[in-house]
Design a protein around this motif. Structure first.
Motif, PDB file in Angstrom:
ATOM      1  N   VAL A 191       0.866  -1.012  -0.115  1.00  0.00           N
ATOM      2  CA  VAL A 191      -0.028   0.159  -0.408  1.00  0.00           C
ATOM      3  C   VAL A 191       0.637   1.116   0.446  1.00  0.00           C
ATOM      4  O   VAL A 191       0.498   2.516  -0.510  1.00  0.00           O
ATOM      5  N   ALA A 198     -11.856  -3.168  -4.927  1.00  0.00           N
ATOM      6  CA  ALA A 198     -13.024  -1.967  -4.771  1.00  0.00           C
ATOM      7  C   ALA A 198     -13.870  -2.011  -3.388  1.00  0.00           C
ATOM      8  O   ALA A 198     -14.295  -0.861  -3.349  1.00  0.00           O
ATOM      9  N   ARG A 233     -14.874  -3.611  -1.657  1.00  0.00           N
ATOM     10  CA  ARG A 233     -14.158  -3.022  -0.157  1.00  0.00           C
ATOM     11  C   ARG A 233     -14.470  -1.496   0.420  1.00  0.00           C
ATOM     12  O   ARG A 233     -14.021  -1.938   1.761  1.00  0.00           O
ATOM     13  N   ALA A 234     -15.018  -1.177   0.076  1.00  0.00           N
ATOM     14  CA  ALA A 234     -14.124   0.376   0.128  1.00  0.00           C
ATOM     15  C   ALA A 234     -15.405   1.060   1.201  1.00  0.00           C
ATOM     16  O   ALA A 234     -16.159   0.623   0.992  1.00  0.00           O
ATOM     17  N   TRP A 247     -13.286   5.279  -2.127  1.00  0.00           N
ATOM     18  CA  TRP A 247     -13.683   4.422  -3.595  1.00  0.00           C
ATOM     19  C   TRP A 247     -13.176   4.663  -5.087  1.00  0.00           C
ATOM     20  O   TRP A 247     -11.737   3.275  -4.769  1.00  0.00           O
ATOM     21  N   GLN A 279     -10.566   6.680  -4.457  1.00  0.00           N
ATOM     22  CA  GLN A 279      -9.111   6.418  -4.490  1.00  0.00           C
ATOM     23  C   GLN A 279      -8.643   5.036  -3.890  1.00  0.00           C
ATOM     24  O   GLN A 279      -7.664   3.773  -4.361  1.00  0.00           O
ATOM     25  N   SER A 280      -9.512   3.649  -4.055  1.00  0.00           N
ATOM     26  CA  SER A 280      -9.021   2.397  -3.860  1.00  0.00           C
ATOM     27  C   SER A 280      -8.948   1.965  -5.282  1.00  0.00           C
ATOM     28  O   SER A 280      -7.757   1.120  -5.204  1.00  0.00           O
ATOM     29  N   LEU A 320      -5.358   0.182  -6.383  1.00  0.00           N
ATOM     30  CA  LEU A 320      -5.692  -0.927  -7.229  1.00  0.00           C
ATOM     31  C   LEU A 320      -4.916  -1.357  -8.483  1.00  0.00           C
ATOM     32  O   LEU A 320      -4.293  -2.009  -8.785  1.00  0.00           O
TER      33      LEU A 320
END
Length: 233
Positions: A13, A43, A45-46, A159, A161-162, A166
């Motif tokens: 990360v 994503a 999981r955001a 979301w 940013q996730s 990724l």
């Protein structure tokens, strides 16, 4: 799905955060839709308040992506009469330190491209490249229901940013583009979205052209002591 660096180590990360940048020149290499599906699944999981998961997106390539570019180009040709802002991208009456940061990053961008302030034509051409997604083969348009408020917009940002991190992990690049909201109605209609939706942002996706200076200049960040106040430590 994790990508590896030249030494073969997984990108964590922290490394993904350091590598992520707003890429403004992409190659024409196609993006595997199965890879994108894996990224979007992860994503999901955001976090979101109350688990509303307010984000919705349309992901385009090929002819549908070209149709959006063509439609928006028609509005741009109308000048100011063509504007259809969904919201104020920057606050009215922006003051320092935020205005200086905004001005400074723009000047650094043009400086990296060796475009002087007096060369208005070249600066305009660079700005217009926003509305071609900087050559990205894939564009994601993020939207939500108009009934959603600021907390849900924050959820959409988390979301996005996730997704961006990724993408870095998978060896891809991106550029978040709120500029599309300046022509929100045209984008929404071209995508087949009704007026109950509001366009938040675009996200250009593809493989970065690492040879281009526009992808190499350092983007400054303020130190944590300017952003964070410590209490009780």
């Amino acid at each position: 799905m994790p990508a590896t660096d030249k030494q073969g180590a997984d990108i964590g990360v922290t490394e993904a955060l350091h590598r992520r940048r707003s890429v403004r020149a992409f190659t024409d290499r196609a993006v595997d839709p199965a890879l994108l599906r894996d990224i979007f699944n992860a994503a999901q999981r955001a976090p979101s308040g109350g688990n509303l998961q307010p984000w919705q997106a349309v992901v385009l390539t090929g002819a549908p992506w070209q149709a959006v570019k063509d439609a928006v180009a028609g509005r741009i040709a109308m000048g100011r009469e063509g504007y259809q802002p969904e919201y104020d991208i920057y606050p009215k009456g922006l003051v320092d330190p935020w205005e200086s940061r905004r001005f400074g990053v723009g000047e650094a961008l043009y400086g990296a491209l060796e475009i002087p302030r007096e060369d208005k034509k070249a600066r305009l051409a660079q700005f217009m490249d926003n509305y071609r997604g900087f050559g990205a083969p894939v564009m994601l348009f993020l939207h939500c229901s108009r009934i959603m408020g600021p907390p849900q917009w924050a959820d959409m940002g988390m979301w996005m940013q996730s997704v961006m991190l990724l993408l870095v992990e998978a060896g891809l690049a991106s550029c978040p583009q709120e500029c599309w909201a300046m022509y929100g109605e045209t984008v929404r209609k071209t995508l087949g979205l009704d007026d109950g939706q509001i366009l938040f942002s675009g996200l250009a996706i593809g493989y970065a052209d690492a040879t281009q200076p526009v992808n190499q200049w350092p983007v400054p960040r303020v130190g944590i002591d300017e952003a964070i106040e410590w209490q009780g430590f």
